[in-house]
Design a protein around this motif. Sequence first.
Motif, PDB file in Angstrom:
ATOM      1  N   GLY A  45       0.804  -1.213   0.000  1.00 25.60           N
ATOM      2  CA  GLY A  45       0.000   0.000   0.000  1.00 25.60           C
ATOM      3  C   GLY A  45       0.838   1.264   0.000  1.00 25.60           C
ATOM      4  O   GLY A  45       0.488   2.255  -0.649  1.00 25.60           O
ATOM      5  N   LEU A  46       1.971   1.251   0.717  1.00 25.75           N
ATOM      6  CA  LEU A  46       2.855   2.416   0.756  1.00 25.75           C
ATOM      7  C   LEU A  46       3.470   2.684  -0.614  1.00 25.75           C
ATOM      8  O   LEU A  46       3.907   3.808  -0.888  1.00 25.75           O
ATOM      9  CB  LEU A  46       3.969   2.206   1.780  1.00 25.75           C
ATOM     10  CG  LEU A  46       3.555   2.169   3.252  1.00 25.75           C
ATOM     11  CD1 LEU A  46       4.778   1.935   4.124  1.00 25.75           C
ATOM     12  CD2 LEU A  46       2.848   3.454   3.656  1.00 25.75           C
ATOM     13  N   CYS A  47       3.503   1.662  -1.450  1.00 23.43           N
ATOM     14  CA  CYS A  47       4.074   1.792  -2.788  1.00 23.43           C
ATOM     15  C   CYS A  47       3.007   2.061  -3.851  1.00 23.43           C
ATOM     16  O   CYS A  47       3.330   2.177  -5.040  1.00 23.43           O
ATOM     17  CB  CYS A  47       4.844   0.522  -3.153  1.00 23.43           C
ATOM     18  SG  CYS A  47       6.193   0.127  -2.037  1.00 23.43           S
ATOM     19  N   GLY A  48       1.743   2.135  -3.441  1.00 26.60           N
ATOM     20  CA  GLY A  48       0.666   2.364  -4.388  1.00 26.60           C
ATOM     21  C   GLY A  48       0.300   1.142  -5.204  1.00 26.60           C
ATOM     22  O   GLY A  48      -0.313   1.256  -6.266  1.00 26.60           O
ATOM     23  N   LEU A  49       0.663  -0.031  -4.712  1.00 29.75           N
ATOM     24  CA  LEU A  49       0.481  -1.280  -5.467  1.00 29.75           C
ATOM     25  C   LEU A  49      -0.662  -2.127  -4.927  1.00 29.75           C
ATOM     26  O   LEU A  49      -0.972  -2.076  -3.720  1.00 29.75           O
ATOM     27  CB  LEU A  49       1.772  -2.101  -5.409  1.00 29.75           C
ATOM     28  CG  LEU A  49       2.973  -1.533  -6.153  1.00 29.75           C
ATOM     29  CD1 LEU A  49       4.263  -2.154  -5.640  1.00 29.75           C
ATOM     30  CD2 LEU A  49       2.820  -1.761  -7.660  1.00 29.75           C
ATOM     31  N   ASP A  50      -1.254  -2.923  -5.796  1.00 33.52           N
ATOM     32  CA  ASP A  50      -2.207  -3.937  -5.348  1.00 33.52           C
ATOM     33  C   ASP A  50      -1.479  -5.148  -4.779  1.00 33.52           C
ATOM     34  O   ASP A  50      -1.933  -5.751  -3.803  1.00 33.52           O
ATOM     35  CB  ASP A  50      -3.093  -4.385  -6.521  1.00 33.52           C
ATOM     36  CG  ASP A  50      -3.929  -3.253  -7.091  1.00 33.52           C
ATOM     37  OD1 ASP A  50      -4.469  -2.464  -6.299  1.00 33.52           O
ATOM     38  OD2 ASP A  50      -4.017  -3.153  -8.324  1.00 33.52           O
ATOM     39  N   GLU A  51      -0.368  -5.507  -5.418  1.00 32.74           N
ATOM     40  CA  GLU A  51       0.441  -6.640  -4.958  1.00 32.74           C
ATOM     41  C   GLU A  51       1.917  -6.272  -5.050  1.00 32.74           C
ATOM     42  O   GLU A  51       2.355  -5.678  -6.035  1.00 32.74           O
ATOM     43  CB  GLU A  51       0.232  -7.888  -5.838  1.00 32.74           C
ATOM     44  CG  GLU A  51      -1.104  -8.560  -5.720  1.00 32.74           C
ATOM     45  CD  GLU A  51      -1.172  -9.805  -6.601  1.00 32.74           C
ATOM     46  OE1 GLU A  51      -0.116 -10.442  -6.834  1.00 32.74           O
ATOM     47  OE2 GLU A  51      -2.277 -10.128  -7.071  1.00 32.74           O
ATOM     48  N   LEU A  52       2.659  -6.659  -4.034  1.00 30.81           N
ATOM     49  CA  LEU A  52       4.114  -6.513  -4.034  1.00 30.81           C
ATOM     50  C   LEU A  52       4.718  -7.832  -3.591  1.00 30.81           C
ATOM     51  O   LEU A  52       4.343  -8.381  -2.549  1.00 30.81           O
ATOM     52  CB  LEU A  52       4.542  -5.392  -3.082  1.00 30.81           C
ATOM     53  CG  LEU A  52       6.052  -5.216  -2.844  1.00 30.81           C
ATOM     54  CD1 LEU A  52       6.780  -4.914  -4.151  1.00 30.81           C
ATOM     55  CD2 LEU A  52       6.307  -4.112  -1.813  1.00 30.81           C
ATOM     56  N   TRP A  53       5.648  -8.326  -4.396  1.00 35.52           N
ATOM     57  CA  TRP A  53       6.333  -9.586  -4.107  1.00 35.52           C
ATOM     58  C   TRP A  53       7.824  -9.340  -3.974  1.00 35.52           C
ATOM     59  O   TRP A  53       8.396  -8.537  -4.715  1.00 35.52           O
ATOM     60  CB  TRP A  53       6.079 -10.600  -5.227  1.00 35.52           C
ATOM     61  CG  TRP A  53       4.648 -11.001  -5.348  1.00 35.52           C
ATOM     62  CD1 TRP A  53       3.644 -10.315  -5.980  1.00 35.52           C
ATOM     63  CD2 TRP A  53       4.041 -12.192  -4.823  1.00 35.52           C
ATOM     64  NE1 TRP A  53       2.452 -10.994  -5.883  1.00 35.52           N
ATOM     65  CE2 TRP A  53       2.665 -12.157  -5.185  1.00 35.52           C
ATOM     66  CE3 TRP A  53       4.518 -13.284  -4.097  1.00 35.52           C
ATOM     67  CZ2 TRP A  53       1.775 -13.171  -4.832  1.00 35.52           C
ATOM     68  CZ3 TRP A  53       3.642 -14.296  -3.747  1.00 35.52           C
ATOM     69  CH2 TRP A  53       2.288 -14.238  -4.112  1.00 35.52           C
ATOM     70  N   PHE A  54       8.440 -10.041  -3.038  1.00 34.13           N
ATOM     71  CA  PHE A  54       9.880  -9.910  -2.815  1.00 34.13           C
ATOM     72  C   PHE A  54      10.590 -11.153  -3.347  1.00 34.13           C
ATOM     73  O   PHE A  54      10.274 -12.277  -2.926  1.00 34.13           O
ATOM     74  CB  PHE A  54      10.198  -9.767  -1.325  1.00 34.13           C
ATOM     75  CG  PHE A  54       9.495  -8.624  -0.655  1.00 34.13           C
ATOM     76  CD1 PHE A  54       9.764  -7.309  -0.998  1.00 34.13           C
ATOM     77  CD2 PHE A  54       8.548  -8.867   0.349  1.00 34.13           C
ATOM     78  CE1 PHE A  54       9.122  -6.253  -0.366  1.00 34.13           C
ATOM     79  CE2 PHE A  54       7.909  -7.830   0.992  1.00 34.13           C
ATOM     80  CZ  PHE A  54       8.190  -6.515   0.633  1.00 34.13           C
ATOM     81  N   LYS A  55      11.528 -10.970  -4.254  1.00 36.54           N
ATOM     82  CA  LYS A  55      12.356 -12.083  -4.729  1.00 36.54           C
ATOM     83  C   LYS A  55      13.582 -12.137  -3.831  1.00 36.54           C
ATOM     84  O   LYS A  55      14.452 -11.259  -3.878  1.00 36.54           O
ATOM     85  CB  LYS A  55      12.755 -11.860  -6.195  1.00 36.54           C
ATOM     86  CG  LYS A  55      13.577 -12.992  -6.814  1.00 36.54           C
ATOM     87  CD  LYS A  55      12.861 -14.333  -6.820  1.00 36.54           C
ATOM     88  CE  LYS A  55      13.618 -15.363  -7.666  1.00 36.54           C
ATOM     89  NZ  LYS A  55      13.118 -16.739  -7.432  1.00 36.54           N
TER      90      LYS A  55
END
Length: 355
Positions: A45-55
């Motif tokens: 949410g802080l990035c304005g994204l619906d989904e954030l994934w960490f590789k």
Amino acid sequence: MTKAAAAPRGVLHRWAEILPLSDKTPRISLGEGETPLVRSVHLAGLCGLDELWFKLEMCNPTGSFKDRGMVVAVAKAIEEGAHAIMCASTGNTSASAAAYAARCGIDCFVLVPGGKVAAGKMAQAIAFGSKIIEIDGNFDEALNAARELTARHPVALVNSVNPFRIQGQKTAAFEICESLGDAPDILAIPVGNAGNITAYWKGFGECAELGRATLHPRMYGFQAAGAAPIVRGEPVREPHTVATAIRIGNPASWKSAVSARDESGGLIEAVTDDEILEAYRLLAHKEGLFVEPASAASIAGLMKLGREGRIRGGRAAAVLTGNGLKDPDTAIAQYRPDVTKASATAESVERALGW
């Protein structure tokens, strides 16, 4: 009944079909690759994204993404008859090169900029038995020297200018597409010497060509403000940043990084050390992920774009390139331990906890 042996692990085994290997390429491995892809629970949410994934490339054997490309570079060097390898390094490359050299019984020579390599990375190079030359100069000068020396002597250069490094590192893009079922809308990545953004773009392109992805992600690269030659459009003579892994003033893969940015409709921008350290702390406190500062640049960049309203939804994958244990000094400086002393009794501990 005897149980069948597990299939061998590692990039050369898992991804042989997309790598330039021959029957003579030794299938060496330290178990690199197949790193986790973990979904964010707090920072999307802080990035304005619906989904954030960490590789989580920090889960590679020496704690950084470098192993993924190094295994290919070293295997091909041995195939071609090399008995020694050399690299210039701000730390992670030296740790990886030294580990694979030790595994294969060949010599490893490392050129490092004096006083500018994090302790955790130097400890690895030392432990693996590499010959370390500390030069009076920065990384770019170290790399120039390494290139000249390997041109004069029968020693293989294993920096990211070695095309086999890029081949190995592209496999992470295949893994992301495999895990998500497609490429993400955005791939966020720290940019130092710029080999990794080059490799990921190559990998995503091949995924699409092979029918393993329908999307080409926008490549979002982030440099530290004090070491941002691509952003500035000119080399930085004295790069400086807390993110030592990307403290590079004249990236070897500059042109290909710009191509990745432009061809993907992406961007390469700068984030300040304060922004990097904020992301560094949030990754630990909110996601349980302890990374080295350079890894946090990708999250710092996404957060900056989110705050500016330049990201509005979608799915992103962010590459966390190295383990926080690589740079213990920064961790000690950034985190104030919450310690209260107590006697060795339950009652004393209860009082200390305020229970």
